[in-house]
Design a protein around this motif. Structure first.
Motif, short mmCIF file in Angstrom:
data_model
loop_
_atom_site.label_atom_id
_atom_site.label_comp_id
_atom_site.label_asym_id
_atom_site.label_seq_id
_atom_site.Cartn_x
_atom_site.Cartn_y
_atom_site.Cartn_z
N GLY A 103 0.82 -1.21 0.00
CA GLY A 103 0.00 0.00 0.00
C GLY A 103 0.86 1.26 0.00
O GLY A 103 1.84 1.36 0.73
N GLY A 104 0.48 2.23 -0.84
CA GLY A 104 1.21 3.50 -0.87
C GLY A 104 2.47 3.45 -1.72
O GLY A 104 3.10 4.48 -1.95
N VAL A 105 2.88 2.25 -2.15
CA VAL A 105 4.06 2.12 -3.01
C VAL A 105 3.66 1.43 -4.32
O VAL A 105 3.85 1.96 -5.40
N GLU A 106 3.06 0.23 -4.17
CA GLU A 106 2.66 -0.53 -5.36
C GLU A 106 1.16 -0.44 -5.63
O GLU A 106 0.68 -1.00 -6.61
N ALA A 107 0.44 0.21 -4.74
CA ALA A 107 -1.01 0.37 -4.92
C ALA A 107 -1.45 1.67 -4.28
O ALA A 107 -0.88 2.10 -3.27
N GLY A 108 -2.45 2.29 -4.86
CA GLY A 108 -2.97 3.55 -4.31
C GLY A 108 -4.22 3.32 -3.49
O GLY A 108 -4.55 2.19 -3.15
N GLY A 109 -4.89 4.40 -3.15
CA GLY A 109 -6.12 4.30 -2.37
C GLY A 109 -6.22 5.47 -1.41
O GLY A 109 -5.47 6.43 -1.52
N THR A 110 -7.14 5.35 -0.44
CA THR A 110 -7.18 6.39 0.58
C THR A 110 -7.00 5.78 1.96
O THR A 110 -7.24 4.59 2.17
N ALA A 111 -6.57 6.63 2.88
CA ALA A 111 -6.37 6.18 4.25
C ALA A 111 -6.70 7.33 5.19
O ALA A 111 -6.73 8.49 4.77
N VAL A 112 -6.95 7.01 6.46
CA VAL A 112 -7.29 8.05 7.43
C VAL A 112 -6.18 8.17 8.46
O VAL A 112 -5.83 7.20 9.13
N ARG A 113 -5.62 9.36 8.55
CA ARG A 113 -4.53 9.64 9.49
C ARG A 113 -5.03 9.53 10.92
O ARG A 113 -6.25 9.55 11.16
N MET A 114 -4.12 9.47 11.88
CA MET A 114 -4.51 9.29 13.29
C MET A 114 -5.49 10.36 13.78
O MET A 114 -6.26 10.14 14.70
N ASP A 115 -5.46 11.54 13.14
CA ASP A 115 -6.33 12.63 13.59
C ASP A 115 -7.63 12.71 12.79
O ASP A 115 -8.38 13.67 12.93
N GLY A 116 -7.87 11.72 11.93
CA GLY A 116 -9.14 11.68 11.20
C GLY A 116 -9.10 12.34 9.83
O GLY A 116 -10.11 12.35 9.13
N VAL A 117 -7.96 12.88 9.44
CA VAL A 117 -7.86 13.52 8.12
C VAL A 117 -7.63 12.46 7.05
O VAL A 117 -6.78 11.58 7.21
#
Ligand code: SF4
Lengths: 417, 133
Positions: free
Chosen positions: A377-391
């Motif tokens: 994830g984040g290198v060979e594949a994209g997408g979305t994720a939620v940071r520790m603060d909810g962003v």
């Protein structure tokens, strides 16, 4: 360098200022990340192989076998998710619904209660950008970001010059550590700002601070220097923008969140305070939010395969479900429970049909019936994720890979059931 | 063969506190089966007084066990300025997880950070390998 910025998935800070150089579908250089982030983005030295029953297999037969295991199970467990994109997590939730599975993640035995309280508006929170631009009093409670989130202090909480904190740590910020041991972070805060308390005394120490904030004499059963507690209460009272960074040390020591609620309530009566959970895995919070949106619960769910209803409770947690041996197959995504759970609990996994999806070889994979390598994830594949603060943070694919993403693998398993 | 071989190594009861370490975490990202990960994980950090009670030297291996499991790891001085006899530190790892009790009182949360063990010199026995846990 490409002149483009990428996101590191080494922890839930999701640092988005990473530049890279690539060579042969690998990252040869990673700039700006911390040690751990560089190692994460460069990838492991022992990638997972695609196997069925310990023999090398092609992806189609591995997916067929995985689907058969889940189809034949009455009460499968789907666990992991912290290292998956939100898109993959949503498919996983659908898969759990379809198969009547237990679904859970690491938050079940770490930051879950704090994230839950935040999503239920019981704790006041802010973003890391607010911390960078405004925070003047930062409290690391049972947290050691120097080891767990190495760029927390330099990007957000202590060193940077923010909009309203132009003098950075030298003059504009006060960092305080409350912990049972002198951690690396405590050393940075120096002796006067380090509060060493006995094991499991966090709740009592919170009560003492509340007393201090209320103008009473703060007493503790462990005779902590009252003057120092009053000093601490005073610094907190005067804060223009205070933040408590809640670490695992605090979470594990509190039997219930009531003392923390009381402290936050008092702090916001006399001052201005926020709280951020120090989430470890890069998209644990995303899983909590996605499951919450679907079921109203952040973790520990068991779906009814006929009605699709979600049951929630401690008995549906990964730990209790394994302890009670109430699961009869398991799918593990981006996690290694045989390493990260007490072995006495996780050992049961070796007795049931087990599927692992991960970019790398791990202990659980070595005991699995089916192993399916996925793109990192984040290198060979994209997408979305939620940071520790909810962003929410967008992950971009940097290099190609022969492996499917976990989202694609889960989709194909779902179709094959 | 020294006479010490025939004496039982002294055994002491300790509380274990687990913690995270960025170097060990980095090694984990590279390989869970690598030497570096074992070197940085299979370690117990002890107070000087406890080291002398165990009649061992820094770098010797020790047996750490309780009702849940047993591992052989390397003993190190903790390096903390303040003495902490009776308390030892282990980095969060598959080795510490062998010893974490399964008791949860039904809460779903094991006591990862605070549990009891007994420790005893291992008389040269090798560190438990990750695949043997
Ligand atoms: S602090 Fe976390 S997100 Fe940032 S570079 Fe390090 S591991 Fe990656």
């Amino acid at each position: 360098m490409t002149g483009e910025y990428y996101v590191c998935t080494g922890c839930a800070l999701l640092c988005d200022d990473i530049e890279v150089e690539t060579e042969d579908r690998k990252l040869s250089k990673v700039h700006a990340a911390c040690l751990k982030g560089v190692a994460r983005m460069k990838g492991c030295s022992d990638p997972l192989e695609c196997t069925v029953d310990g023999e090398k297999a092609d992806i189609d037969s591995a997916i067929t076998k995985a689907a058969a295991i889940l189809r034949n199970a009455k009460n499968p467990l789907i666990f992991g998710h912290g290292n998956s994109s939100s898109e993959a997590q949503k498919i996983s939730i659908g898969l759990a619904k379809k198969t009547g599975a237990y679904i859970d993640d690491t938050s079940s035995f770490c930051q879950g209660p704090i994230v839950e309280a935040i999503l239920q508006d019981k704790l006041r929170t802010c973003t890391l950008d607010d911390v960078r631009h405004k925070a003047d009093v930062i409290i690391f409670w049972g947290a050691d970001p120097s080891n767990s989130h190495p760029r927390h202090l330099s990007r957000y909480s202590y060193f940077p010059r923010g909009k309203e904190r132009q003098r950075g740590w030298e003059e504009d910020r006060t960092a305080i550590t409350i912990d049972i041991r002198k951690s690396s972070t405590a050393k940075i805060c120096r002796d006067t700002r380090f509060y060493q308390i006995p094991m499991s005394a966090d709740a009592e120490f919170m009560d003492a601070i509340v007393s201090g904030l209320s103008g009473k004499i703060p007493k503790t059963s462990f005779d902590f220097d009252k003057k120092r507690i009053l000093e601490l209460a005073n610094v907190m009272k005067k804060a223009k923008f205070g933040v408590i960074c809640v670490g695992l040390g605090l979470v594990y020591s509190l039997e219930e969140l009531e003392p923390l609620f009381k402290l936050m309530e008092k702090l916001n009566e006399v001052s201005n305070f926020y709280l951020i959970p120090m989430v470890g895995q890069y998209n644990m919070r995303g899983f909590n939010q996605n499951l919450f949106a679907e079921t109203g619960f952040i973790n520990r769910v068991k779906f009814n395969s006929e009605t699709g209803n979600a049951n929630h409770g401690a008995e549906n947690s990964v730990v209790e479900a394994l302890k009670n041996k109430s699961v009869d197959a398991a799918l593990i995504i981006g996690s290694d429970p045989l390493s990260s759970l007490p072995l006495s609990v996780a050992r049961y996994l070796t007795e049931i049909p087990l599927i692992t999806i991960d970019p790398c070889q791990n202990l659980t994979a070595t005991r699995s019936t089916v192993t399916i390598p996925c793109a990192l994830g984040g290198v060979e594949a994209g997408g979305t994720a939620v940071r520790m603060d909810g962003v929410e943070i967008e992950l971009k694919k940097i290099v190609e890979s022969d492996n499917l993403s976990d989202k694609e693998i889960l989709t194909r398993i779902m179709e094959a059931i | 063969m020294g006479f010490g071989q025939f004496l039982a190594a002294p055994e002491i009861k300790l509380k274990i506190v687990t913690y995270r370490d960025v170097f060990q975490n980095t090694a984990q990202e590279s390989s869970r089966f690598g030497e570096e990960y074992e070197k940085l994980s299979a370690v117990i950090k002890l107070d000087l007084k406890d080291i002398s009670k165990l009649t061992i030297k820094e770098g010797d291996t020790v047996i750490v066990k309780n009702g849940f499991g047993k591992v052989v790891v390397k003993a190190q001085k903790s390096g903390y300025e303040e003495a902490h006899p009776g308390i030892a530190y282990m980095v969060n790892s598959p080795w510490s997880n062998v010893l974490v009790p399964d008791e949860t009182g039904g809460s779903g949360v094991p006591k990862f950070k605070n549990f009891e063990v007994t420790v005893q010199g291992a008389k040269g026995e090798k560190v438990t390998g990750i695949r043997a846990l």
